[in-house]
Design a protein around this motif. Structure first.
Motif, PDB file in Angstrom:
ATOM      1  N   SER A  64       5.894  54.886  73.916  1.00 51.77           N
ATOM      2  CA  SER A  64       4.798  55.506  74.668  1.00 51.77           C
ATOM      3  C   SER A  64       5.218  55.830  76.101  1.00 51.77           C
ATOM      4  O   SER A  64       4.829  56.865  76.651  1.00 51.77           O
ATOM      5  CB  SER A  64       3.555  54.608  74.669  1.00 51.77           C
ATOM      6  N   GLY A  65       6.022  54.948  76.714  1.00 50.44           N
ATOM      7  CA  GLY A  65       6.480  55.216  78.081  1.00 50.44           C
ATOM      8  C   GLY A  65       7.313  56.476  78.135  1.00 50.44           C
ATOM      9  O   GLY A  65       7.127  57.334  79.006  1.00 50.44           O
TER      10      GLY A  65
ATOM     11  N   ASP B 254      12.940  47.338  80.748  1.00 49.13           N
ATOM     12  CA  ASP B 254      13.847  46.185  80.869  1.00 49.13           C
ATOM     13  C   ASP B 254      14.868  46.113  79.736  1.00 49.13           C
ATOM     14  O   ASP B 254      15.650  45.172  79.671  1.00 49.13           O
ATOM     15  CB  ASP B 254      13.043  44.884  80.956  1.00 49.13           C
TER      16      ASP B 254
ATOM     17  N   ALA C 299       2.912  50.650  79.817  1.00 49.58           N
ATOM     18  CA  ALA C 299       3.364  50.986  78.456  1.00 49.58           C
ATOM     19  C   ALA C 299       4.285  49.864  78.009  1.00 49.58           C
ATOM     20  O   ALA C 299       5.407  50.092  77.571  1.00 49.58           O
ATOM     21  CB  ALA C 299       4.081  52.332  78.481  1.00 49.58           C
TER      22      ALA C 299
ATOM     23  N   GLY D 163       4.055  47.546  75.642  1.00 47.48           N
ATOM     24  CA  GLY D 163       4.270  47.199  74.245  1.00 47.48           C
ATOM     25  C   GLY D 163       3.786  45.815  73.862  1.00 47.48           C
ATOM     26  O   GLY D 163       2.748  45.336  74.353  1.00 47.48           O
TER      27      GLY D 163
ATOM     28  N   ILE E 172       6.638  44.819  58.845  1.00 46.30           N
ATOM     29  CA  ILE E 172       8.006  44.598  59.322  1.00 46.30           C
ATOM     30  C   ILE E 172       8.775  43.700  58.353  1.00 46.30           C
ATOM     31  O   ILE E 172       9.912  43.989  57.992  1.00 46.30           O
ATOM     32  CB  ILE E 172       8.004  43.970  60.741  1.00 46.30           C
TER      33      ILE E 172
ATOM     34  N   GLU F 151      -0.803  49.502  66.516  1.00 45.62           N
ATOM     35  CA  GLU F 151       0.652  49.383  66.678  1.00 45.62           C
ATOM     36  C   GLU F 151       1.293  50.465  65.820  1.00 45.62           C
ATOM     37  O   GLU F 151       1.600  50.240  64.649  1.00 45.62           O
ATOM     38  CB  GLU F 151       1.113  47.996  66.205  1.00 45.62           C
TER      39      GLU F 151
HETATM   40  P1  FAD Z   1       7.396  49.540  72.865  1.00 45.70           P
HETATM   41  O1  FAD Z   1       8.060  50.625  72.081  1.00 45.70           O
HETATM   42  O2  FAD Z   1       7.561  48.154  72.375  1.00 45.70           O
HETATM   43  O3  FAD Z   1       7.918  49.627  74.373  1.00 45.70           O
HETATM   44  C1  FAD Z   1       7.534  48.723  75.369  1.00 45.70           C
HETATM   45  C2  FAD Z   1       8.704  48.525  76.317  1.00 45.70           C
HETATM   46  O4  FAD Z   1       8.243  47.948  77.524  1.00 45.70           O
HETATM   47  C3  FAD Z   1       9.763  47.578  75.773  1.00 45.70           C
HETATM   48  O5  FAD Z   1      11.033  48.148  75.901  1.00 45.70           O
HETATM   49  C4  FAD Z   1       9.614  46.348  76.658  1.00 45.70           C
HETATM   50  O6  FAD Z   1      10.806  45.616  76.766  1.00 45.70           O
HETATM   51  C5  FAD Z   1       9.188  47.005  77.968  1.00 45.70           C
HETATM   52  N1  FAD Z   1       8.543  46.116  78.944  1.00 45.70           N
HETATM   53  C6  FAD Z   1       7.563  45.200  78.718  1.00 45.70           C
HETATM   54  N2  FAD Z   1       7.193  44.593  79.867  1.00 45.70           N
HETATM   55  C7  FAD Z   1       7.954  45.137  80.845  1.00 45.70           C
HETATM   56  C8  FAD Z   1       8.043  44.918  82.252  1.00 45.70           C
HETATM   57  N3  FAD Z   1       7.282  44.017  82.884  1.00 45.70           N
HETATM   58  N4  FAD Z   1       8.939  45.654  82.962  1.00 45.70           N
HETATM   59  C9  FAD Z   1       9.737  46.575  82.354  1.00 45.70           C
HETATM   60  N5  FAD Z   1       9.693  46.811  81.019  1.00 45.70           N
HETATM   61  C10 FAD Z   1       8.813  46.106  80.283  1.00 45.70           C
HETATM   62  N6  FAD Z   1       5.256  52.407  63.712  1.00 45.70           N
HETATM   63  C11 FAD Z   1       5.001  53.405  62.824  1.00 45.70           C
HETATM   64  O7  FAD Z   1       4.072  54.189  63.057  1.00 45.70           O
HETATM   65  N7  FAD Z   1       5.745  53.544  61.685  1.00 45.70           N
HETATM   66  C12 FAD Z   1       6.778  52.720  61.396  1.00 45.70           C
HETATM   67  O8  FAD Z   1       7.429  52.867  60.362  1.00 45.70           O
HETATM   68  C13 FAD Z   1       7.090  51.683  62.323  1.00 45.70           C
HETATM   69  N8  FAD Z   1       8.136  50.850  62.105  1.00 45.70           N
HETATM   70  C14 FAD Z   1       8.424  49.876  63.028  1.00 45.70           C
HETATM   71  C15 FAD Z   1       9.514  49.038  62.810  1.00 45.70           C
HETATM   72  C16 FAD Z   1       9.814  48.034  63.723  1.00 45.70           C
HETATM   73  C17 FAD Z   1      11.001  47.145  63.487  1.00 45.70           C
HETATM   74  C18 FAD Z   1       9.005  47.838  64.867  1.00 45.70           C
HETATM   75  C19 FAD Z   1       9.310  46.730  65.838  1.00 45.70           C
HETATM   76  C20 FAD Z   1       7.917  48.663  65.099  1.00 45.70           C
HETATM   77  C21 FAD Z   1       7.619  49.699  64.181  1.00 45.70           C
HETATM   78  N9  FAD Z   1       6.546  50.551  64.379  1.00 45.70           N
HETATM   79  C22 FAD Z   1       6.270  51.553  63.476  1.00 45.70           C
HETATM   80  C23 FAD Z   1       5.654  50.364  65.543  1.00 45.70           C
HETATM   81  C24 FAD Z   1       6.060  51.242  66.717  1.00 45.70           C
HETATM   82  O9  FAD Z   1       7.447  51.230  66.913  1.00 45.70           O
HETATM   83  C25 FAD Z   1       5.329  50.744  67.953  1.00 45.70           C
HETATM   84  O10 FAD Z   1       3.955  50.869  67.716  1.00 45.70           O
HETATM   85  C26 FAD Z   1       5.736  51.510  69.195  1.00 45.70           C
HETATM   86  O11 FAD Z   1       7.077  51.275  69.515  1.00 45.70           O
HETATM   87  C27 FAD Z   1       4.848  51.133  70.374  1.00 45.70           C
HETATM   88  O12 FAD Z   1       5.306  51.776  71.514  1.00 45.70           O
HETATM   89  P2  FAD Z   1       5.022  51.153  72.957  1.00 45.70           P
HETATM   90  O13 FAD Z   1       5.630  52.104  73.925  1.00 45.70           O
HETATM   91  O14 FAD Z   1       3.607  50.776  73.067  1.00 45.70           O
HETATM   92  O15 FAD Z   1       5.834  49.782  72.965  1.00 45.70           O
END
Ligand code: FAD
Length: 400
Positions: A12-13, A34, A105, A107, A153, A287
């Motif tokens: 999302s970020g 990070d 963003a 996660g 997962i 998620e």
């Molecule tokens: P994330 O992608 O988790 O990103 C958040 C980031 O923020 C991370 O890198 C974290 O380290 C960083 N962060 C946190 N706090 C801080 C801080 N204080 N300072 C700096 N950085 C920070 N979804 C589907 O729709 N279909 C699928 O098949 C699917 N398969 C998946 C398989 C796996 C193994 C996983 C783990 C997830 C899967 N998902 C799937 C879910 C999907 O990947 C997530 O919903 C998506 O990545 C969410 O995006 P996000 O940006 O919210 O969080």
């Protein structure tokens, strides 16, 4: 110059900063994450990347040149705190950055097993690229693999691990939280047919070992041999920054229909955000890649002056046991289901209704149903049970 700071360089970020530039935003854009390297997608980590059929480059959302071309500052650091009054973010390495808008963003992180032995070597989880690399290396040496948790997962890991594993699920069916009983039963059979052992209604009570894990003890006292345990028991939203900054947090950072937190300069998107979901009619945290991407686009629009309430249709996919499951809509509150097609042929959809209105469609190897469902859900009126019954539940027949 207006500065947008996005904290968390995941799905999302990344999308938030890319969409800001797509919309012509010409202020300063900073993406702080990070994890090392350029932002990457997580879905392949439990699929092709785990299986070794996709490499690192296929994980990357964009190469380093993209960020340079778009004048997006990609900073590898962890944000420690937010000073809302001063509109300043403090990084753990001592740096600080002023912002006009901040997007959380961040996660989610994996839940751990609250049992003795949970920290033994050989007990691993899967969220990050590093986790996937560790798992791949461990799989090469492991004899007995146990997966704790029969959600997406855990089941994807089992499907792409390249060997039979034992799946332990505390609930009485797989995918309990996220799919209908029909889908759960179908996938339990598929995983068993693929050679996996599926144990339902059995929690993990303890992990035993010495210099590494050796056994998994189940809630009924049974002990399973295990030298690799994959813990896949859900995630916890990463809300510490919001909480410390005094923003409301309830199963995620609470946001309004425009994905704004209680502070009008701070948004939250993706896995960390609890938003009023139109389709569920309730506060929801999702998620999924769809949710992460669409919420990021919505916030980029708001920051560039075209705020619209977030109303995108939730959809999801998973690849497991050789089948593709696609879900459109929201299952919560469904009170009636109909199976269209024949599970015995490996191609069918489960239609779920709430008050006789279609609310979700789970399609197994029927991509045309999934596409039709997504189109039907974004039109009005939503298909009613009686209309669909008249066409023998053929979703495509209702497309205009
Ligand atoms: P994330 O992608 O988790 O990103 C958040 C980031 O923020 C991370 O890198 C974290 O380290 C960083 N962060 C946190 N706090 C801080 C801080 N204080 N300072 C700096 N950085 C920070 N979804 C589907 O729709 N279909 C699928 O098949 C699917 N398969 C998946 C398989 C796996 C193994 C996983 C783990 C997830 C899967 N998902 C799937 C879910 C999907 O990947 C997530 O919903 C998506 O990545 C969410 O995006 P996000 O940006 O919210 O969080």
């Amino acid at each position: 110059m207006t500065t947008v700071l996005v904290v968390g360089a995941g799905q999302s970020g990344f999308q938030a900063v890319a969409s800001l530039r797509d919309r012509g935003f010409d202020g300063r854009v900073v993406l702080v994450g990070d994890e090392p390297g350029v932002p990457y997608q997580r879905p392949p980590l439990s699929k092709a990347y785990l299986a070794g059929t996709a490499g690192l480059e296929q994980l990357h959302l964009r190469g380093a040149d993209f960020f340079a071309e778009k004048d997006i500052e990609l900073v590898e650091a962890r944000v420690r705190s937010i000073d809302r009054a001063a509109r300043k973010a403090n990084f753990e390495d001592g740096r600080e950055l002023d912002y006009d808008f901040l997007v959380l963003a961040t996660g989610a992180r994996n839940r751990t097993l609250p049992v003795p032995g949970a920290n033994l070597p050989g007990v691993l989880t899967l969220r990050t690229r590093d986790d996937a690399d560790r798992l791949r290396a461990s799989l090469e040496q492991a004899e007995d693999v146990v997966v704790a948790g029969g959600g997406f997962i855990g089941l994807e890991f089992a499907s792409h691990a390249g060997r039979p594993v034992t799946i332990v699920e505390a609930q009485d069916r797989l995918l309990n939280r996220v799919a209908t009983p029909e889908i759960s039963a179908y996938f339990a059979e598929l995983h068993r047919a693929a050679g996996h052992t599926v144990l339902l209604g059995q929690g993990v009570a303890a992990l035993h070992g010495d210099e590494r894990v050796r056994e998994v003890e189940l809630s009924d006292g049974t002990r399973l041999p295990a030298d690799l345990v994959v813990v896949a028991v859900g995630v916890v939203p990463e809300t510490a920054l919001a909480e410390a900054a005094g923003l409301p947090v309830r199963n995620g950072v609470v946001v309004d229909a425009h994905l704004r937190t209680a502070d009008e300069r701070i948004f939250a998107i993706g896995d960390c955000a609890n938003f009023p979901c139109v389709q569920a009619g309730a506060e929801t945290r999702l998620e999924s890649v769809q949710n992460a991407v669409d919420q990021a686009r919505c916030v980029a629009a708001a920051i560039t002056g075209t705020a619209e309430p977030y109303a995108s249709l939730p959809w999801f996919w998973t690849d497991q046991a050789g089948a593709k499951l696609q879900i459109a809509g929201i299952l919560s509150g469904a009170d009636r289901t109909v199976v269209a097609g024949d599970p015995a042929e490996g191609k069918f959809s489960v239609l779920s209704f709430r008050d006789d209105v279609l609310v979700a469609v789970e399609s197994v190897n029927r991509p045309a149903d999934h596409i039709a469902a997504r189109r039907l859900f974004t039109a009005e009126p939503k298909p009613a049970y009686a209309d669909l019954e008249a066409s023998a539940f053929d979703l495509k027949a209702h497309l205009k």
